[in-house]
Design an enzyme around this catalytic site. Structure first.
Site, PDB file in Angstrom:
ATOM      1  N   ARG A 194       0.763  -1.156   0.119  1.00 46.24           N
ATOM      2  CA  ARG A 194      -0.021   0.180   0.149  1.00 46.24           C
ATOM      3  C   ARG A 194       1.075   1.346  -0.016  1.00 46.24           C
ATOM      4  O   ARG A 194       0.603   2.042  -0.784  1.00 46.24           O
ATOM      5  CB  ARG A 194      -1.001  -0.068   1.476  1.00 46.24           C
ATOM      6  CG  ARG A 194      -1.897  -1.081   0.977  1.00 46.24           C
ATOM      7  CD  ARG A 194      -3.100  -1.072   2.371  1.00 46.24           C
ATOM      8  NE  ARG A 194      -3.448   0.299   2.498  1.00 46.24           N
ATOM      9  CZ  ARG A 194      -4.386   0.663   3.625  1.00 46.24           C
ATOM     10  NH1 ARG A 194      -4.307  -0.314   4.604  1.00 46.24           N
ATOM     11  NH2 ARG A 194      -4.655   1.802   3.876  1.00 46.24           N
ATOM     12  N   VAL A 220      -4.954   7.140   5.972  1.00 49.71           N
ATOM     13  CA  VAL A 220      -3.468   6.948   6.418  1.00 49.71           C
ATOM     14  C   VAL A 220      -2.668   7.282   5.738  1.00 49.71           C
ATOM     15  O   VAL A 220      -1.380   7.158   5.912  1.00 49.71           O
ATOM     16  CB  VAL A 220      -3.399   5.665   7.100  1.00 49.71           C
ATOM     17  CG1 VAL A 220      -4.559   5.354   8.225  1.00 49.71           C
ATOM     18  CG2 VAL A 220      -3.649   4.685   6.053  1.00 49.71           C
ATOM     19  N   ASP A 221      -2.799   7.680   4.433  1.00 48.65           N
ATOM     20  CA  ASP A 221      -1.844   7.565   3.445  1.00 48.65           C
ATOM     21  C   ASP A 221      -0.841   8.926   3.458  1.00 48.65           C
ATOM     22  O   ASP A 221       0.050   9.270   2.670  1.00 48.65           O
ATOM     23  CB  ASP A 221      -2.531   7.763   1.901  1.00 48.65           C
ATOM     24  CG  ASP A 221      -3.599   8.858   1.719  1.00 48.65           C
ATOM     25  OD1 ASP A 221      -3.355   9.814   2.204  1.00 48.65           O
ATOM     26  OD2 ASP A 221      -4.587   8.469   0.899  1.00 48.65           O
ATOM     27  N   HIS A 272      -7.069   7.938  11.713  1.00 51.82           N
ATOM     28  CA  HIS A 272      -6.889   6.550  11.598  1.00 51.82           C
ATOM     29  C   HIS A 272      -5.503   6.136  11.791  1.00 51.82           C
ATOM     30  O   HIS A 272      -4.891   5.067  11.287  1.00 51.82           O
ATOM     31  CB  HIS A 272      -7.569   5.826  10.635  1.00 51.82           C
ATOM     32  CG  HIS A 272      -9.068   5.656  10.787  1.00 51.82           C
ATOM     33  ND1 HIS A 272     -10.035   5.518   9.728  1.00 51.82           N
ATOM     34  CD2 HIS A 272      -9.871   6.001  11.922  1.00 51.82           C
ATOM     35  CE1 HIS A 272     -11.356   5.370  10.128  1.00 51.82           C
ATOM     36  NE2 HIS A 272     -10.985   5.698  11.569  1.00 51.82           N
ATOM     37  N   CYS A 309       8.044   0.155  23.585  1.00 53.23           N
ATOM     38  CA  CYS A 309       8.144   1.163  24.156  1.00 53.23           C
ATOM     39  C   CYS A 309       7.429   2.343  23.802  1.00 53.23           C
ATOM     40  O   CYS A 309       7.736   3.594  24.416  1.00 53.23           O
ATOM     41  CB  CYS A 309       9.913   1.461  24.131  1.00 53.23           C
ATOM     42  SG  CYS A 309      10.261   2.084  22.335  1.00 53.23           S
ATOM     43  N   SER A 339     -17.548   6.723   2.628  1.00 48.31           N
ATOM     44  CA  SER A 339     -18.790   6.174   2.918  1.00 48.31           C
ATOM     45  C   SER A 339     -19.589   6.584   4.182  1.00 48.31           C
ATOM     46  O   SER A 339     -20.964   6.097   4.222  1.00 48.31           O
ATOM     47  CB  SER A 339     -18.733   4.597   2.664  1.00 48.31           C
ATOM     48  OG  SER A 339     -17.900   4.137   3.959  1.00 48.31           O
TER      49      SER A 339
END
Ligand code: OAD
Length: 250
Positions: free
Chosen positions: A75, A107-108, A123, A134, A195
């Site tokens: 991705r 998330v891109d 997200h 950690c 959506s």
């Protein structure tokens, strides 16, 4: 609600007249024209081809970290190859004259790559690695790579994971709070390429339509909220957003 196939009509322009502060709620559709698949579209959506349980849960990562890392690297490469499109760039252009805050489910990292600075990533971010041991994070450059093996924490050496909110996990409070605060302050809301089916992100869009502010939805298809928005612009983000930015800046 008005559905408009023409990109910008008098109704849209009147609604946005005098609006200086815009909240954008974006989803996978805004990046579709960068060549990045959405999630829920029949046949082409990622979740039509892959199981979220196998690729987007902490349990799947515990069991098959190599498989998960390879999928996320695939991705990442699509994103790096595609880069921001005309829709992302139009929102960045709009910041020359308007205050634009983007709460994205994506998330891109493409809103940032286009030049937007006020962004709540609800997200997470696919370019950031998180060490569950950690808590350290490390962000990689947006570039293609043939290395699809797991990444390791630069602080403690444990295996890191993509810093993405997987199914069953809690959204980052600060990002959600920032988006909610902006909802109270903005003059108008643009819902673009989502959506509106995934919660709690979709509750922001629900709160938007319940508010007194103008709400525009940009999506070639309808969503559960389409009948509740003021205007549904039934075209792609890369067509609608440049037209909107040009007109609002005229
Ligand atoms: P979806 O795949 O659920 O929805 C994408 C929406 O974009 C659909 O309504 C499409 O009609 C619309 N669309 C497609 N092409 C478009 C275009 N060119 N311009 C404008 N709209 C277009 O994606 P999201 O709503 O973003 O979660 O999905 C939400 C979350 O579900 C994602 O963030 C992801 C997924 O599970 C995580 O990765 C944590």
């Amino acid at each position: 609600m008005t559905t408009e196939n023409a990109i910008l009509t008098q109704t849209t322009l009147q609604l946005l007249q005098g609006c200086r502060r815009l909240l954008v709620l974006s989803g996978a559709g805004i990046s579709a024209e960068s060549g990045i698949p959405t999630f829920r579209e029949a046949q082409t959506g990622l979740w039509a081809q892959y199981s979220p349980a196998d690729l987007a849960t902490p349990e799947a990562f515990d069991q098959h970290p190599e498989r998960i890392w390879a999928w996320y690297q695939w991705r990442r490469n699509l994103i790096a190859r595609g880069g921001p499109n005309a829709g992302h760039h139009a929102l960045a252009d709009l910041t020359r004259t308007h205050q634009v805050f983007i709460a994205t489910q994506n998330v891109d990292g493409l809103h940032t790559a286009a030049g937007n600075r006020h962004i709540a990533e609800l997200h997470g971010n696919i370019w950031r690695n998180l060490c569950s041991h950690c808590g350290a994070t490390n962000t990689e450059a947006m570039a293609e790579s043939s290395d699809d093996s797991p990444r390791y924490c630069q602080n403690c050496g444990h295996m890191a994971r993509p810093d993405i909110i997987w199914f069953g996990e809690t959204l980052p409070m600060a990002a959600l709070q920032a988006a909610e605060n902006e909802l109270d302050r903005c003059d108008a809301i643009l819902i673009v390429g989502t959506s509106n089916r995934v919660y709690p992100a979709a509750s922001l869009a629900e709160a938007a339509v319940a508010s007194s502010r103008p709400v525009l939805e940009i999506n070639p298809r309808t969503t559960p909220l389409t009948t509740a928005v003021d205007v549904h612009i039934a075209t792609s983000a890369s067509q609608a957003l440049p037209a909107l930015a040009t007109t609002l800046q005229a």
